[in-house]
Design a protein around this motif. Structure first.
Motif, mmCIF file in Angstrom:
data_model
loop_
_atom_site.group_PDB
_atom_site.id
_atom_site.type_symbol
_atom_site.label_atom_id
_atom_site.label_comp_id
_atom_site.label_asym_id
_atom_site.label_seq_id
_atom_site.Cartn_x
_atom_site.Cartn_y
_atom_site.Cartn_z
ATOM 1 N N PRO A 129 0.662 -1.091 -0.096
ATOM 2 C CA PRO A 129 -0.212 -0.088 0.141
ATOM 3 C C PRO A 129 1.026 1.277 -0.007
ATOM 4 O O PRO A 129 1.723 1.300 1.004
ATOM 5 C CB PRO A 129 -0.749 -0.053 1.282
ATOM 6 N N ARG A 130 0.388 2.236 -0.935
ATOM 7 C CA ARG A 130 1.507 3.401 -1.195
ATOM 8 C C ARG A 130 0.840 4.368 -0.003
ATOM 9 O O ARG A 130 -0.208 4.543 0.248
ATOM 10 C CB ARG A 130 0.972 3.957 -2.447
ATOM 11 N N PRO A 131 2.189 4.994 0.737
ATOM 12 C CA PRO A 131 1.848 6.090 1.620
ATOM 13 C C PRO A 131 0.814 7.246 1.049
ATOM 14 O O PRO A 131 0.940 7.478 -0.348
ATOM 15 C CB PRO A 131 2.971 6.519 2.069
ATOM 16 N N ASP A 132 -0.070 7.912 1.870
ATOM 17 C CA ASP A 132 -0.959 8.873 1.449
ATOM 18 C C ASP A 132 -0.311 9.908 0.709
ATOM 19 O O ASP A 132 -1.151 10.654 0.061
ATOM 20 C CB ASP A 132 -2.150 9.392 2.390
ATOM 21 N N TRP A 133 0.923 10.217 1.330
ATOM 22 C CA TRP A 133 1.651 11.477 0.925
ATOM 23 C C TRP A 133 2.252 11.470 -0.671
ATOM 24 O O TRP A 133 2.739 12.301 -1.187
ATOM 25 C CB TRP A 133 2.758 11.830 1.815
ATOM 26 N N VAL A 134 2.299 10.169 -1.123
ATOM 27 C CA VAL A 134 2.778 10.077 -2.254
ATOM 28 C C VAL A 134 2.118 10.775 -3.305
ATOM 29 O O VAL A 134 0.708 10.589 -3.379
ATOM 30 C CB VAL A 134 2.982 8.622 -2.895
#
Length: 305
Positions: free
Chosen positions: A61-66
């Motif tokens: 899962p990709r961090p929200d800040w990306v």
């Protein structure tokens, strides 16, 4: 993983060290001029459109800040450090007229003429490409071969960071920067530090810790080494100069030379070197550590005993 989206534009303070400078005498440069292309379709602000669309993307899962928006713009804020095999730049990726901002460290590998690439033979054992043409080119250090070597280091670091980021997410025992994307020989990573000021987290070598803090950092180091050993890999070049301390947590950086300790016949030696390098630093600061006992345990956990 902390949320970064609310941070405002970063500024780079003069005279302060940033990110992952990997030796005590690194060369600090000033802000670079924007690297513009001949493409007339340039953004109104910043240096280029985000290169996210054409990249090999980081793990989920990709961090929200990306920032994955096609309309995001990259602004280069200056060189963070020049190292043995790559230069690192601070890049702000933002969606114009919004607060959607991420701060990235863009690591750009050079060709194979530099220091690390002259000692790459041991690291590359067990990591050969399949096509004989590429292997011959790398062995002969032709121009094409040097480019292949640089790409291989970039791909290796991206893969290592992706794997260890997942391991850290599951175990909580090892932390690395999130690998955002890879294009050619440019690897873009999570910037570890203060996103508002552009001030990087200090290297372990710069930290002045009290006895309790030192003991906690050693515990974190042994936990991280244990996780690597159980994954049957070694950092390969671990030292207090490529380990950051951010919010009390160790962060391992500079992983292009990660070693498969089973496939590489020198795997045990690389584990031993990592242990000696970090144990010596803690010992010099007054913490009593048993490097031999740690090494024996790591070799057992890696399946080499």
């Amino acid at each position: 993983m902390r949320e970064h989206d609310s941070f405002g534009p970063a500024t780079v303070r003069r005279g302060r060290r940033k990110f992952d400078d990997d030796d005590a005498n690194f060369l600090k440069r000033g802000r670079l001029e924007p690297q513009l292309t001949e493409d007339p379709d340039l953004p109104e602000t910043g240096d280029r459109w985000s290169t996210w669309d054409g990249s090999l993307k980081g793990p989920e899962p990709r961090p929200d800040w990306v920032r994955t928006e096609y309309g995001a713009v990259d602004t280069e804020l200056g060189m963070l450090k020049t190292g043995k095999e790559a230069d690192v730049f601070l890049v702000r990726r933002a969606v114009p007229d919004t607060d959607k901002i991420s701060m990235l460290a863009a690591k750009r590998y050079r060709d194979g003429d530099h220091k690390l690439f002259h000692r790459d033979a041991g690291y590359l054992e067990g990591r050969r490409v399949r096509r004989s043409r590429e292997n011959r080119a790398m062995a002969s250090r032709s121009a094409f071969g040097k480019e292949m070597i640089a790409q291989q280091w970039a791909v290796a670091e991206f893969g290592a960071l992706s794997h260890l980021w997942h391991v850290g997410l599951e175990s909580g025992l090892v932390r690395v920067p999130y690998p955002v994307q890879l294009i050619g020989t440019e690897l873009m990573l999570e910037f570890i530090g203060d996103w508002e000021t552009g001030e990087a987290a200090p290297r372990l070598a710069q930290v002045r810790a009290d006895p309790d803090q030192l003991a906690d950092l050693w515990r974190q180091m042994t936990d991280a080494l244990s996780v690597l050993a159980r994954a049957q890999v070694a950092h390969g070049d671990l030292s207090p100069y490529n380990t950051l301390v951010h919010d009390g947590r160790l962060v391992l950086i500079d992983l292009p030379q990660i070693v498969d300790v089973v496939a590489n016949p020198q795997g045990g030696d690389f584990i031993a070197r990592d242990v000696r390098n970090v144990a010596a630093w803690f010992t010099q600061r007054g913490l009593k550590v048993d490097a031999d006992e740690l090494l024996e345990r790591l070799l057992y956990e890696a399946g080499l005993r």
